[in-house]
Design a protein around this motif. Structure first.
Motif, PDB file in Angstrom:
ATOM      1  N   THR A  67       0.797  -1.172   0.084  1.00 19.96           N
ATOM      2  CA  THR A  67       0.001  -0.101  -0.048  1.00 19.96           C
ATOM      3  C   THR A  67       1.015   1.286  -0.236  1.00 19.96           C
ATOM      4  O   THR A  67       0.797   2.060  -0.681  1.00 19.96           O
ATOM      5  N   PHE A  68       1.908   1.218   0.811  1.00 10.95           N
ATOM      6  CA  PHE A  68       2.807   2.448   0.802  1.00 10.95           C
ATOM      7  C   PHE A  68       3.349   2.625  -0.626  1.00 10.95           C
ATOM      8  O   PHE A  68       3.464   3.858  -1.322  1.00 10.95           O
ATOM      9  N   VAL A  69       3.865   1.463  -1.142  1.00 11.58           N
ATOM     10  CA  VAL A  69       4.658   1.847  -2.266  1.00 11.58           C
ATOM     11  C   VAL A  69       3.768   2.010  -3.338  1.00 11.58           C
ATOM     12  O   VAL A  69       4.021   3.122  -4.342  1.00 11.58           O
ATOM     13  N   ILE A  70       2.611   1.754  -3.613  1.00  7.42           N
ATOM     14  CA  ILE A  70       1.530   2.013  -4.515  1.00  7.42           C
ATOM     15  C   ILE A  70       1.106   3.371  -4.421  1.00  7.42           C
ATOM     16  O   ILE A  70       1.072   4.341  -5.219  1.00  7.42           O
ATOM     17  N   ILE A  71       0.891   3.709  -3.350  1.00  7.01           N
ATOM     18  CA  ILE A  71       0.255   5.179  -2.883  1.00  7.01           C
ATOM     19  C   ILE A  71       1.359   6.093  -3.346  1.00  7.01           C
ATOM     20  O   ILE A  71       1.030   7.180  -3.830  1.00  7.01           O
ATOM     21  N   GLY A  72       2.527   5.852  -3.315  1.00  9.10           N
ATOM     22  CA  GLY A  72       4.059   6.725  -3.487  1.00  9.10           C
ATOM     23  C   GLY A  72       4.258   6.571  -5.052  1.00  9.10           C
ATOM     24  O   GLY A  72       5.228   7.070  -5.390  1.00  9.10           O
ATOM     25  N   GLY A  73       3.241   5.803  -5.829  1.00  6.54           N
ATOM     26  CA  GLY A  73       3.533   5.996  -7.315  1.00  6.54           C
ATOM     27  C   GLY A  73       4.233   4.659  -7.635  1.00  6.54           C
ATOM     28  O   GLY A  73       4.891   4.820  -8.958  1.00  6.54           O
ATOM     29  N   GLY A  74       4.529   3.884  -7.013  1.00 10.06           N
ATOM     30  CA  GLY A  74       5.574   2.653  -7.404  1.00 10.06           C
ATOM     31  C   GLY A  74       4.720   1.234  -7.474  1.00 10.06           C
ATOM     32  O   GLY A  74       3.426   1.358  -7.479  1.00 10.06           O
ATOM     33  N   ILE A  75       5.373   0.340  -7.696  1.00  9.92           N
ATOM     34  CA  ILE A  75       4.961  -1.105  -7.484  1.00  9.92           C
ATOM     35  C   ILE A  75       5.906  -2.013  -7.119  1.00  9.92           C
ATOM     36  O   ILE A  75       7.267  -1.711  -7.379  1.00  9.92           O
ATOM     37  N   ASP A  76       5.751  -3.019  -6.543  1.00  8.26           N
ATOM     38  CA  ASP A  76       6.677  -4.006  -6.178  1.00  8.26           C
ATOM     39  C   ASP A  76       6.221  -5.564  -6.377  1.00  8.26           C
ATOM     40  O   ASP A  76       5.204  -6.094  -5.888  1.00  8.26           O
ATOM     41  N   LEU A  77       6.783  -6.154  -7.461  1.00  9.49           N
ATOM     42  CA  LEU A  77       6.492  -7.434  -7.870  1.00  9.49           C
ATOM     43  C   LEU A  77       7.493  -8.416  -7.235  1.00  9.49           C
ATOM     44  O   LEU A  77       7.167  -9.637  -7.467  1.00  9.49           O
ATOM     45  N   SER A  78       8.142  -8.122  -6.336  1.00  9.34           N
ATOM     46  CA  SER A  78       9.392  -9.005  -5.625  1.00  9.34           C
ATOM     47  C   SER A  78       9.248  -9.454  -4.314  1.00  9.34           C
ATOM     48  O   SER A  78       9.728 -10.239  -3.838  1.00  9.34           O
ATOM     49  N   VAL A  79       7.631  -8.893  -3.897  1.00 12.96           N
ATOM     50  CA  VAL A  79       7.501  -9.216  -2.452  1.00 12.96           C
ATOM     51  C   VAL A  79       7.444 -10.796  -2.124  1.00 12.96           C
ATOM     52  O   VAL A  79       8.027 -11.236  -1.021  1.00 12.96           O
ATOM     53  N   GLY A  80       6.995 -11.700  -3.003  1.00 15.31           N
ATOM     54  CA  GLY A  80       6.691 -13.021  -2.667  1.00 15.31           C
ATOM     55  C   GLY A  80       8.042 -13.859  -2.632  1.00 15.31           C
ATOM     56  O   GLY A  80       8.429 -14.616  -1.872  1.00 15.31           O
ATOM     57  N   ALA A  81       8.906 -13.177  -3.536  1.00 12.50           N
ATOM     58  CA  ALA A  81      10.489 -13.963  -3.762  1.00 12.50           C
ATOM     59  C   ALA A  81      11.230 -13.633  -2.494  1.00 12.50           C
ATOM     60  O   ALA A  81      11.944 -14.239  -1.944  1.00 12.50           O
ATOM     61  N   ILE A  82      11.012 -11.947  -2.155  1.00 12.60           N
ATOM     62  CA  ILE A  82      11.647 -11.807  -1.019  1.00 12.60           C
ATOM     63  C   ILE A  82      11.383 -12.570   0.329  1.00 12.60           C
ATOM     64  O   ILE A  82      12.269 -12.859   1.057  1.00 12.60           O
ATOM     65  N   MET A  83      10.108 -12.935   0.500  1.00 14.02           N
ATOM     66  CA  MET A  83       9.700 -13.799   1.466  1.00 14.02           C
ATOM     67  C   MET A  83      10.340 -15.109   1.434  1.00 14.02           C
ATOM     68  O   MET A  83      10.625 -15.578   2.521  1.00 14.02           O
ATOM     69  N   ALA A  84      10.386 -15.584   0.285  1.00 13.75           N
ATOM     70  CA  ALA A  84      10.990 -16.906   0.075  1.00 13.75           C
ATOM     71  C   ALA A  84      12.435 -16.938   0.450  1.00 13.75           C
ATOM     72  O   ALA A  84      12.978 -17.994   1.214  1.00 13.75           O
ATOM     73  N   LEU A  85      13.294 -16.015  -0.016  1.00 18.14           N
ATOM     74  CA  LEU A  85      14.580 -15.787   0.146  1.00 18.14           C
ATOM     75  C   LEU A  85      14.930 -15.444   1.956  1.00 18.14           C
ATOM     76  O   LEU A  85      15.754 -16.030   2.332  1.00 18.14           O
ATOM     77  N   SER A  86      13.933 -14.505   2.477  1.00 18.52           N
ATOM     78  CA  SER A  86      14.030 -14.290   3.860  1.00 18.52           C
ATOM     79  C   SER A  86      13.891 -15.674   4.721  1.00 18.52           C
ATOM     80  O   SER A  86      14.714 -15.789   5.661  1.00 18.52           O
ATOM     81  N   SER A  87      12.974 -16.299   4.446  1.00 17.03           N
ATOM     82  CA  SER A  87      12.557 -17.884   4.937  1.00 17.03           C
ATOM     83  C   SER A  87      13.904 -18.896   4.888  1.00 17.03           C
ATOM     84  O   SER A  87      14.299 -19.335   5.831  1.00 17.03           O
ATOM     85  N   ILE A  88      14.384 -18.854   3.657  1.00 16.11           N
ATOM     86  CA  ILE A  88      15.482 -19.633   3.393  1.00 16.11           C
ATOM     87  C   ILE A  88      16.714 -19.271   4.289  1.00 16.11           C
ATOM     88  O   ILE A  88      17.333 -20.145   5.084  1.00 16.11           O
ATOM     89  N   TRP A  89      16.982 -17.954   4.209  1.00 11.90           N
ATOM     90  CA  TRP A  89      18.082 -17.495   5.257  1.00 11.90           C
ATOM     91  C   TRP A  89      17.892 -17.599   6.438  1.00 11.90           C
ATOM     92  O   TRP A  89      18.831 -17.909   7.371  1.00 11.90           O
ATOM     93  N   ALA A  90      16.642 -17.513   7.017  1.00 10.41           N
ATOM     94  CA  ALA A  90      16.345 -17.551   8.539  1.00 10.41           C
ATOM     95  C   ALA A  90      16.398 -19.182   8.897  1.00 10.41           C
ATOM     96  O   ALA A  90      16.423 -19.118  10.169  1.00 10.41           O
ATOM     97  N   THR A  91      16.189 -19.946   8.084  1.00  4.33           N
ATOM     98  CA  THR A  91      16.260 -21.369   8.633  1.00  4.33           C
ATOM     99  C   THR A  91      17.632 -22.283   8.012  1.00  4.33           C
ATOM    100  O   THR A  91      17.332 -23.361   8.275  1.00  4.33           O
ATOM    101  N   THR A  92      18.593 -21.586   7.556  1.00  5.23           N
ATOM    102  CA  THR A  92      19.621 -22.272   7.436  1.00  5.23           C
ATOM    103  C   THR A  92      20.253 -23.142   8.860  1.00  5.23           C
ATOM    104  O   THR A  92      19.767 -22.317   9.824  1.00  5.23           O
ATOM    105  N   VAL A  93      21.364 -23.967   8.767  1.00  4.82           N
ATOM    106  CA  VAL A  93      21.811 -24.436   9.809  1.00  4.82           C
ATOM    107  C   VAL A  93      22.330 -23.435  10.768  1.00  4.82           C
ATOM    108  O   VAL A  93      22.503 -23.508  11.999  1.00  4.82           O
ATOM    109  N   ALA A  94      23.212 -22.639   9.915  1.00  5.24           N
ATOM    110  CA  ALA A  94      23.924 -21.589  10.677  1.00  5.24           C
ATOM    111  C   ALA A  94      23.110 -20.614  11.510  1.00  5.24           C
ATOM    112  O   ALA A  94      23.295 -20.190  12.543  1.00  5.24           O
ATOM    113  N   THR A  95      22.150 -20.170  10.812  1.00  5.21           N
ATOM    114  CA  THR A  95      21.297 -19.239  11.288  1.00  5.21           C
ATOM    115  C   THR A  95      20.227 -19.526  12.638  1.00  5.21           C
ATOM    116  O   THR A  95      20.386 -19.110  13.539  1.00  5.21           O
ATOM    117  N   GLN A  96      19.994 -20.885  12.174  1.00  3.39           N
ATOM    118  CA  GLN A  96      19.164 -21.488  13.487  1.00  3.39           C
ATOM    119  C   GLN A  96      20.050 -21.811  14.883  1.00  3.39           C
ATOM    120  O   GLN A  96      19.502 -21.920  15.747  1.00  3.39           O
TER     121      GLN A  96
END
Length: 323
Positions: A67-96
């Motif tokens: 909502t913030f991005v679109i009201i500001g005149g932009g668009i973000d198609l990467s949100v789903g992929a960023i979630m995936a990358l964040s979840s992967i990085w958070a669940t590596t053996v080193a991170t856990q």
């Protein structure tokens, strides 16, 4: 003559503001009645209402950032992929090995970093938001697959899982986190200078620049907010799924954009609200819940979902013309 125009314009504006979410409220009411008629023993129950809120949690948090991005005149198609990358990085053996705090920190940092990259390329690189975030979507999803070797990574930290399974007053902690993000987003957008500047930048970038707003810096911060919301949503989804996966967040970008637009935010920017976007999310999740209870086949679900979206948009268009 000027005085008369100003005096008459205010009530019209106020009326339009008051009625802009009525179509969504009506749609939710119709869905509730429909669900009660179809499944009187299961749909109108308290447990099912909690289920709908839980379903809305992750996509709702992402939608706040969108909502913030679109009201500001932009668009973000990467949100789903960023979630995936964040979840992967958070669940590596080193991170856990750092426990739940390390996992949450990693997810949020990855989300912020991705948002920062998007913002820098768009605001200071002068690139088109659609192209930048499309490239980020592909790159982030690919990096998630590379790190995980396309395998799901099991969460071993019991405290981290409590976010999804622990309840307070019968409501999962996920829902409270979702509500906290919504309230924070609403306050920032409606009660701060940053929020007013967001509407100004989305409405007319050149006018905002001439008014003294650092448009590039503000645009950068909008994408950082979107990345932050993705990191938080990744924590929620990972806790609920008990895994980190490169498939997490698939098509979340489309659902978030649809919810924002259904909620009354203009894709051209400069107009919109957090409340409308969340109502849009609730419409989608209620429809999804009805589909699950009715055991509808996937093709029928998609047809019905598309038809309902079209009807809501037509009602909104009619409402704008009459206010």
């Amino acid at each position: 003559m000027r005085t008369i125009v100003k005096a008459s314009a205010a009530p019209v504006s106020l009326r339009a503001r008051d009625l802009r979410h009525v179509p969504l409220v009506v749609a939710l009411a119709v869905l509730f009645v429909l669900g009660t008629v179809m499944k009187p023993d299961t749909f109108p129950t308290t447990s099912n209402m909690v289920t709908i809120l839980t379903l809305a949690s992750e996509i709702g948090v992402v939608t706040v950032g969108m909502t913030f991005v679109i009201i500001g005149g932009g668009i973000d198609l990467s949100v789903g992929a960023i979630m995936a990358l964040s979840s992967i990085w958070a669940t590596t053996v080193a991170t856990q090995s750092y426990g739940w705090a390390g996992m949450a920190f990693a997810a949020i940092v990855v989300g912020l970093a991705c948002g920062l990259v998007n913002g820098l390329l768009i605001a200071y690189g002068g690139l088109v938001p659609f192209i930048v975030t499309l490239a980020s979507m592909v790159a982030a999803r690919g990096l998630a697959e590379q790190i995980s070797d396309r395998h799901s990574q099991i969460v071993t930290d019991a405290t981290f899982l409590k976010l999804a399974y622990n309840r307070v007053l019968g409501v999962p902690l996920l829902v409270y986190l979702f509500l906290a993000v919504v309230v924070a987003g609403w306050l920032v957008l409606n009660r701060t200078t940053f929020g007013r500047r967001t509407f100004a930048v989305g409405g007319n970038r050149e006018a905002a620049r001439l008014a003294g707003i650092d448009v590039r810096r503000h645009t950068l911060l909008l994408y950082v907010i979107s990345g932050l919301c993705c990191g938080i949503a990744a924590i929620m989804l990972t806790s609920q799924a008990n895994t980190g996966s490169s498939t997490h967040g698939t098509l979340y970008e489309l659902d978030a954009i649809a919810a924002v637009v259904i909620g009354g935010t203009l894709l051209t920017g400069g107009s919109g609200s957090i409340a409308g976007s969340i109502l849009g999310v609730l419409v989608f999740t209620t429809i999804q819940d009805l589909f699950i209870l009715a055991n509808l086949q996937q093709p029928i679900q998609e047809i019905a979902k598309g038809a309902i979206i079209a009807v809501v948009l037509l009602i909104q268009r009619w409402n704008r013309r009459t206010t």
